[in-house]
Design an enzyme around this catalytic site. Sequence first.
Site, PDB file in Angstrom:
ATOM      1  N   TYR A  95       7.749  22.816   9.403  1.00  0.00           N
ATOM      2  CA  TYR A  95       8.065  21.594   8.652  1.00  0.00           C
ATOM      3  C   TYR A  95       9.240  20.868   9.312  1.00  0.00           C
ATOM      4  O   TYR A  95       9.183  19.653   9.542  1.00  0.00           O
ATOM      5  CB  TYR A  95       8.390  21.966   7.216  1.00  0.00           C
ATOM      6  CG  TYR A  95       8.812  20.812   6.340  1.00  0.00           C
ATOM      7  CD1 TYR A  95       7.879  19.912   5.838  1.00  0.00           C
ATOM      8  CD2 TYR A  95      10.152  20.635   5.985  1.00  0.00           C
ATOM      9  CE1 TYR A  95       8.270  18.852   5.020  1.00  0.00           C
ATOM     10  CE2 TYR A  95      10.547  19.590   5.164  1.00  0.00           C
ATOM     11  CZ  TYR A  95       9.607  18.704   4.691  1.00  0.00           C
ATOM     12  OH  TYR A  95       9.997  17.665   3.886  1.00  0.00           O
TER      13      TYR A  95
ATOM     14  N   LYS B  50       9.042  17.114  11.129  1.00  0.00           N
ATOM     15  CA  LYS B  50       9.880  16.023  10.629  1.00  0.00           C
ATOM     16  C   LYS B  50      10.833  15.520  11.713  1.00  0.00           C
ATOM     17  O   LYS B  50      11.116  14.315  11.804  1.00  0.00           O
ATOM     18  CB  LYS B  50      10.657  16.470   9.393  1.00  0.00           C
ATOM     19  CG  LYS B  50       9.792  16.678   8.160  1.00  0.00           C
ATOM     20  CD  LYS B  50       9.112  15.379   7.741  1.00  0.00           C
ATOM     21  CE  LYS B  50       8.329  15.518   6.463  1.00  0.00           C
ATOM     22  NZ  LYS B  50       7.680  14.254   6.043  1.00  0.00           N
TER      23      LYS B  50
ATOM     24  N   VAL C 205       0.864  -1.182   0.000  1.00  0.00           N
ATOM     25  CA  VAL C 205       0.000   0.000   0.000  1.00  0.00           C
ATOM     26  C   VAL C 205       0.897   1.226   0.000  1.00  0.00           C
ATOM     27  O   VAL C 205       1.829   1.328   0.811  1.00  0.00           O
ATOM     28  CB  VAL C 205      -0.913   0.018   1.242  1.00  0.00           C
ATOM     29  CG1 VAL C 205      -1.758   1.297   1.262  1.00  0.00           C
ATOM     30  CG2 VAL C 205      -1.804  -1.209   1.283  1.00  0.00           C
TER      31      VAL C 205
END
Length: 256
Positions: free
Chosen positions: A148, A152, A11
């Site tokens: 961001y 992360k 997937v």
Amino acid sequence: MQMEKTISKAVILGASGGIGRQLARELAQRTDQLVLVGRDEAKLTQLQEELSGVKAKLSCRVLDLLDAAAVDDFAQQLEADLLINCCGLANFGPALSLSEADEKALWQVNYQAPIQLIKQVAERNCKVRVVQLSSLAALCPHPYLAAYSASKAALLTYCLALQEELRLKGSEMTVYLYILGPVRTSIFPPELQDALGGSQLQMSPEIAARRIIRLFQQDRSYAIVGKRYRLLAWLMRLLPQRWIIRLIGAYLRKGL
């Protein structure tokens, strides 16, 4: 690890573009079943049509990681040998100008949704391999990408800690974490792409996908993808962090 013998169903989250789209092309020739997951139904359908005739039986599912209930439903129904999460959200600009709504959305996609998926899979004690992609921004704060970088970094530390917990527990679930530098995708606006050197200095999605597959087949649980980006990571460890942050800031400021 021979993927053809160990991975029957894969997937891909974020299959509608960028690295995810190229990973789909690679895995479609190596697996029996491949599920393409993303927000854009039209792009998923187009990709499925482009891949007609491949080895894998293809199917699509629309999923928006901003929808926590939909993520939960997806995780509870997940049946696969391999789950790769390529999704990410970035907002380029001064940190203080980022709206509360945009910051919440960024944390949902970059941190909360991936953790939600991992927890759901772990609770069901599934024998599944989860590949999470991350960024060099996780290793050093990036000015003008503050939220961001923070999201992360949070995901990186969580995954590395979880890897050890799963090892000590003897869990059948495995988490892989691969760090990427700039890749030519639409996650960043054109002005930032230019500041990052354009196509000449950025890795192509095709090369990124092939290297990710190679690392996975080598059973590498953690790696920085690409020699150039491994060198950058080495420099980040070698030089004082404040110097690195200033250099990155001067570099990214060109994209404002």
